[in-house]
Scaffold this active site. Sequence first.
Site, mmCIF file in Angstrom:
data_model
loop_
_atom_site.group_PDB
_atom_site.id
_atom_site.type_symbol
_atom_site.label_atom_id
_atom_site.label_comp_id
_atom_site.label_asym_id
_atom_site.label_seq_id
_atom_site.Cartn_x
_atom_site.Cartn_y
_atom_site.Cartn_z
ATOM 1 N N ASP A 129 0.834 -1.205 0.000
ATOM 2 C CA ASP A 129 0.000 0.000 0.000
ATOM 3 C C ASP A 129 0.871 1.260 0.000
ATOM 4 O O ASP A 129 0.373 2.354 -0.291
ATOM 5 C CB ASP A 129 -0.961 0.011 1.208
ATOM 6 C CG ASP A 129 -0.271 -0.215 2.535
ATOM 7 O OD1 ASP A 129 0.785 -0.892 2.571
ATOM 8 O OD2 ASP A 129 -0.771 0.292 3.555
ATOM 9 N N LEU A 157 -5.997 -6.065 4.413
ATOM 10 C CA LEU A 157 -6.158 -5.633 5.803
ATOM 11 C C LEU A 157 -5.565 -4.270 6.130
ATOM 12 O O LEU A 157 -5.957 -3.652 7.104
ATOM 13 C CB LEU A 157 -5.503 -6.658 6.737
ATOM 14 C CG LEU A 157 -6.233 -7.988 6.852
ATOM 15 C CD1 LEU A 157 -5.508 -8.870 7.833
ATOM 16 C CD2 LEU A 157 -7.663 -7.773 7.306
ATOM 17 N N ALA A 158 -4.593 -3.832 5.375
ATOM 18 C CA ALA A 158 -3.888 -2.620 5.786
ATOM 19 C C ALA A 158 -4.849 -1.451 5.943
ATOM 20 O O ALA A 158 -5.730 -1.234 5.120
ATOM 21 C CB ALA A 158 -2.825 -2.263 4.765
ATOM 22 N N LYS A 159 -4.647 -0.710 7.007
ATOM 23 C CA LYS A 159 -5.417 0.508 7.265
ATOM 24 C C LYS A 159 -6.921 0.268 7.229
ATOM 25 O O LYS A 159 -7.698 1.077 6.789
ATOM 26 C CB LYS A 159 -5.028 1.599 6.283
ATOM 27 C CG LYS A 159 -3.545 1.927 6.377
ATOM 28 C CD LYS A 159 -3.191 3.219 5.702
ATOM 29 C CE LYS A 159 -1.730 3.543 5.906
ATOM 30 N NZ LYS A 159 -0.897 3.368 4.769
ATOM 31 N N ARG A 160 -7.336 -0.874 7.670
ATOM 32 C CA ARG A 160 -8.765 -1.162 7.732
ATOM 33 C C ARG A 160 -9.105 -1.640 9.126
ATOM 34 O O ARG A 160 -8.243 -2.050 9.880
ATOM 35 C CB ARG A 160 -9.129 -2.264 6.743
ATOM 36 C CG ARG A 160 -9.189 -1.790 5.333
ATOM 37 C CD ARG A 160 -9.539 -2.951 4.444
ATOM 38 N NE ARG A 160 -9.356 -2.580 3.055
ATOM 39 C CZ ARG A 160 -10.333 -2.181 2.275
ATOM 40 N NH1 ARG A 160 -11.542 -2.086 2.730
ATOM 41 N NH2 ARG A 160 -10.096 -1.882 1.024
#
Length: 296
Positions: free
Chosen positions: A217, A253-256
């Site tokens: 990301d 999943l990142a930043k969620r």
Amino acid sequence: MADDSPSSAAVTIVATRFAPSPTGRLHIGHAFSAMMAHDFARAGGGSFQLRIEDIDTSRCREEHVDAILEDLRWLGLDWDGPVVRQSERLELYAAALERLRAMGLIYPCFCTRRDIAASATAPHGGGGAIYPGTCRGIDQRHRLAGEAHCWRIDIARAAALAGPLSWHDDRAGTVAADPLSHGDVVLARKDAPFAYHLAVVVDDAAQGISDIVRGEDLFAATHVHRLLQALLDLPVPRYHHHRLLADAEGRRLAKRDNAPTLAALRERGEDPVGLVASLRRAIVDPGILIPTLFSG
Ligand code: GLU
């Protein structure tokens, strides 16, 4: 600045870092990233460093800093040297900004979010809007003292000065830097002293980071980082943008918020050794890990 080769000839000692922002609890995606950077360093006999990216005081919380250290210790991902905190290094970022200012590459911007939203174009690949350049090239010094403003880099001018640039990413190969795709990014913010792009390149160089291991990301941000490295005469690390873990529906999943926090996993009695072992298995297939974690 003329040297375009992202060669690592000058950097032979492996050093990686994990650089979380203490804006919330670490989740399983962070653990994956930390493990990747940790293991890369250890495999190369190098150092794994921890940097807390806490310049945005409105969003960062001290309790989250303590929790990050606790979570990493629980996972057994030991780091080397002192914990570096960006909030204690503001003079370094100020010096870098000053250098860019002396090169005539930054300008104050008084636009509000609403002004920008009304006139900006969407960048390709999603993300924030590209700044339309409203304040570029206008002498607005008389407004500096009394009005809120940020500082932006004149990216076209900076890129022209630096010339063609590239970096090496172990999955993408040699990547031609395309900083113009980001527009005139902010380097010093209205609401925080400096912005991520500036602080990250200054710190990676100051900490002697040879290999940046982080989620894909952040791949696109490297276009800007490579330009700043050239302008500030900083060494160019090797990049390893890893795939992101996905949840059972295949969402990254990142930043969620769709990822279990490490605190929650700890509280429910998850074994950290087994957890890190399954994170290592997930390197091969980032989708395999999550169904087991959600079934608890
Ligand atoms: N602080 C950034 C984040 O938490 C990571 C910065 C980086 O790895 O370059 O997303």
